[in-house]
Design a protein around this motif. Sequence first.
Motif, PDB file in Angstrom:
ATOM      1  N   PHE A  45       0.839  -1.206   0.000  1.00 26.57           N
ATOM      2  CA  PHE A  45       0.000   0.000   0.000  1.00 26.57           C
ATOM      3  C   PHE A  45       0.870   1.250   0.000  1.00 26.57           C
ATOM      4  N   MET A  46       1.872   1.263   0.887  1.00 33.52           N
ATOM      5  CA  MET A  46       2.723   2.450   1.039  1.00 33.52           C
ATOM      6  C   MET A  46       3.544   2.720  -0.225  1.00 33.52           C
ATOM      7  N   ASP A  47       3.948   1.650  -0.900  1.00 34.69           N
ATOM      8  CA  ASP A  47       4.789   1.807  -2.090  1.00 34.69           C
ATOM      9  C   ASP A  47       4.005   2.189  -3.342  1.00 34.69           C
ATOM     10  N   THR A  48       2.735   1.847  -3.394  1.00 33.45           N
ATOM     11  CA  THR A  48       1.986   2.020  -4.641  1.00 33.45           C
ATOM     12  C   THR A  48       0.863   3.049  -4.579  1.00 33.45           C
ATOM     13  N   MET A  49       0.604   3.609  -3.405  1.00 35.19           N
ATOM     14  CA  MET A  49      -0.498   4.565  -3.264  1.00 35.19           C
ATOM     15  C   MET A  49       0.007   5.859  -2.644  1.00 35.19           C
ATOM     16  N   GLU A  50      -0.748   6.925  -2.865  1.00 31.81           N
ATOM     17  CA  GLU A  50      -0.418   8.170  -2.170  1.00 31.81           C
ATOM     18  C   GLU A  50      -0.755   7.989  -0.691  1.00 31.81           C
ATOM     19  N   PRO A  51      -0.113   8.756   0.201  1.00 29.78           N
ATOM     20  CA  PRO A  51      -0.205   8.498   1.638  1.00 29.78           C
ATOM     21  C   PRO A  51      -1.617   8.350   2.213  1.00 29.78           C
ATOM     22  N   VAL A  52      -2.539   9.238   1.900  1.00 22.70           N
ATOM     23  CA  VAL A  52      -3.877   9.154   2.498  1.00 22.70           C
ATOM     24  C   VAL A  52      -4.554   7.850   2.106  1.00 22.70           C
ATOM     25  N   LYS A  53      -4.488   7.511   0.836  1.00 26.03           N
ATOM     26  CA  LYS A  53      -5.119   6.281   0.360  1.00 26.03           C
ATOM     27  C   LYS A  53      -4.422   5.050   0.954  1.00 26.03           C
ATOM     28  N   ALA A  54      -3.100   5.097   1.047  1.00 26.01           N
ATOM     29  CA  ALA A  54      -2.348   3.968   1.612  1.00 26.01           C
ATOM     30  C   ALA A  54      -2.730   3.724   3.065  1.00 26.01           C
ATOM     31  N   PHE A  55      -2.748   4.778   3.872  1.00 29.15           N
ATOM     32  CA  PHE A  55      -3.093   4.607   5.280  1.00 29.15           C
ATOM     33  C   PHE A  55      -4.553   4.210   5.448  1.00 29.15           C
ATOM     34  N   ASN A  56      -5.440   4.776   4.638  1.00 29.15           N
ATOM     35  CA  ASN A  56      -6.844   4.356   4.707  1.00 29.15           C
ATOM     36  C   ASN A  56      -6.982   2.878   4.378  1.00 29.15           C
TER      37      ASN A  56
END
Length: 166
Positions: free
Chosen positions: A142-153
Amino acid sequence: VSFYNYVSYFNPYLTDVFNMSPSLSSALTIIRQYGVNLLAPIGGYICDKVLKATCKWYIVGFSILAVMYFAMTILFDENSNVVVVGVYTVILAAMIMMVYTTIWSVLRELHVPTMVTATLSGIATISERVIGMFVPLLFGRFMDTMEPVKAFNSVFYVMAVIGVLA
């Protein structure tokens, strides 16, 4: 999966999404890692005196955790007050600790014979560790492939699903 192992994601969440200062985020990390230990007996009290059953506490506690993780995806965005979000992460960590510390007390309710308690504990530990090998890989993806808000969500959605399954 132990929710307690994943409170470390709150530190980068606060610094990357909300631009919290690293020193304040670190101070909150210390509170989340150590300060909430003082609240652990509350989980035991709820098991023993309020619900009178650890199994009931797990249902209630994991349900609350699932709702709290899911709520993070709705309540907070980049414009949220960083102090409110930081306090929320401490409250969530406290709830995790109150559930986590009662983990082995359920054995009594399940009528596990004393002579196999260590074996059962070993099997439970292995299963938790095996799951724990894959969840961080998923979160890293998630952290590597998404922008931060989307990754943490996405992390919080997974934790909410785990809470429901638990």
